[in-house]
Design an enzyme around this catalytic site. Sequence first.
Site, PDB file in Angstrom:
ATOM      1  NE  ARG A   1      -2.694   1.116   3.563  1.00 28.36           N
ATOM      2  CZ  ARG A   1      -3.611   1.197   4.553  1.00 28.36           C
ATOM      3  NH1 ARG A   1      -4.897   1.340   4.239  1.00 28.36           N
ATOM      4  NH2 ARG A   1      -3.248   1.128   5.811  1.00 28.36           N
TER       5      ARG A   1
ATOM      6  CG  ASP B   1      -4.671   3.017  10.867  1.00 31.59           C
ATOM      7  OD1 ASP B   1      -5.630   3.756  11.180  1.00 31.59           O
ATOM      8  OD2 ASP B   1      -4.718   2.221   9.905  1.00 31.59           O
TER       9      ASP B   1
END
Length: 535
Positions: A166, A450
């Site tokens: 990613r 996150d």
Amino acid sequence: MGNQDGIEITGPLGDRYEEILTPEALGLLAALQRELGGRRKELLGARAERQRRLSEGGTLDFLPETAHIREDDSWRVADPAPGLEDRRVEITGPTDRKMTINALNSGAKVWLADFEDANTPLWNNMIEGQLNLRDALDRTIDFTDPKSGKSYALKEDGELATIVVRPRGWHMDEKHLLIDGEPMSGSLFDFGLYFFHCAQRQIDKGKGPYFYLPKMEAHQEARLWNDAFNLAQDHLNIPRGTIRATVLIETIPAAFEMEEILYELRDHSAGLNAGRWDYLFSVIKKFRDRGAEFVLPERNAITMTAPFMRAYTELLVRSCHKRGAHAIGGMAAFIPSRRDEEVNKVALEKVRADKTRESGDGFDGSWVAHPDLVPICREVFDGVLGDKPNQRDRLREDVDVTAADLLNVKATPGDITEAGLRNNIDVALRYLATWLDGAGAVAIHNLMEDAATAEISRSQVWQWIYNGVSTAEGQKITKEWVERLLDEELGKIRAELGDAFKEPRYNEAVALFKEVTLADDYSEFLTTPAYERMS
């Protein structure tokens, strides 16, 4: 380093960095930036224009100009690529050396190797992460924990997880690489380096270069990625269609363009993912100044059974399976505890319920953030899939989602309490302090946090202040009150951490929190001003 052919590295060169930042790799990065950088800026401008229309009272709807794509039942995405047929459990995590080994060994089918929300974009993280991925593919990677002395290595037998990288979202720059005097796109930097060094390595292993694409808001942004893929494949004489990409549907504008996004990437598409935490952040962000109709309850009260979240996830499964694509479920944020049996029991029950709902809805797999959760996710999906690699044949033709369903935020049950406000402040402070210290995935109060969860926390506080919201106890949420609570929560963290409390980092975190929460103008992403504070 000096300027060579318009390419300038401004970051320090650490051990083995020259193995990644080769002239040939930099040549691909420059080609990507020069060809696509202007369109990227135009598309970011289109995002700002859409936000202006929403702030002035506009709305979102399915696009009339692309109705022909949605109504054409003949097209399909490419067949699943090797290593991506069965995705019943995927683990996510940053690309540090220990995580790389643990994720590949975890028993998960896929590892989302994260240069984005579970990572801090320090220069050394970005380059060493690329080294770690290359070393893993060469099977030369090992790690010894300097504190415990424990050694980590790739297992010799058994299947390793398929790597899916990613890169950063389109909005992020890589300020340590200048192309013709301008910072490079962080997206193209992360993609280009991995593709240059690892595409052939993956092909030689019978798989391929695979990616997760974050933060997209429109099908034109998917088209830009598709053009980047073709440019890179042509540059290295790799056949077009070798790359496969799964798009995270984690913004509410993208929820109205799922089929169009699949269409733009169709030769390179590996499906869509329900990026639920960023999706909540996007809902708050896009309608932040629109009053009570779009004010959500506190973060921990919002579940996936909220009507607007059900609409989004069911439409995602329907859209994917209609086109032969994988539908991948969202992150289970709960993390198990190896020290507290009761905490562990609650976490496992919540993960089981979450994955049971997703597998029953037709998802082909789902995410976990911790190796200890791989078996439970796998067990749940095994129960639905059996020996089948996926359930793409479940077309979910019963699903009929309208624009009103996707926008039905006000039907979400739950309250806004002082405790919820304090929790948002506490989580944001702890996360920002850790992010600024170089770690992007942080265990806080038995949840894996996150950047997405920090974004929700600070955005909710901004929205509550801006819209004059009062708590369930009757206290109006004001800047002054939030500042007092900020001081109190900081004091609690200081007392709890004791000698481990890093005063300079928390001072920076407080300043950043105030910048993105108490200012009259809303910051689109907290990671942008945070990145500016990094050297």
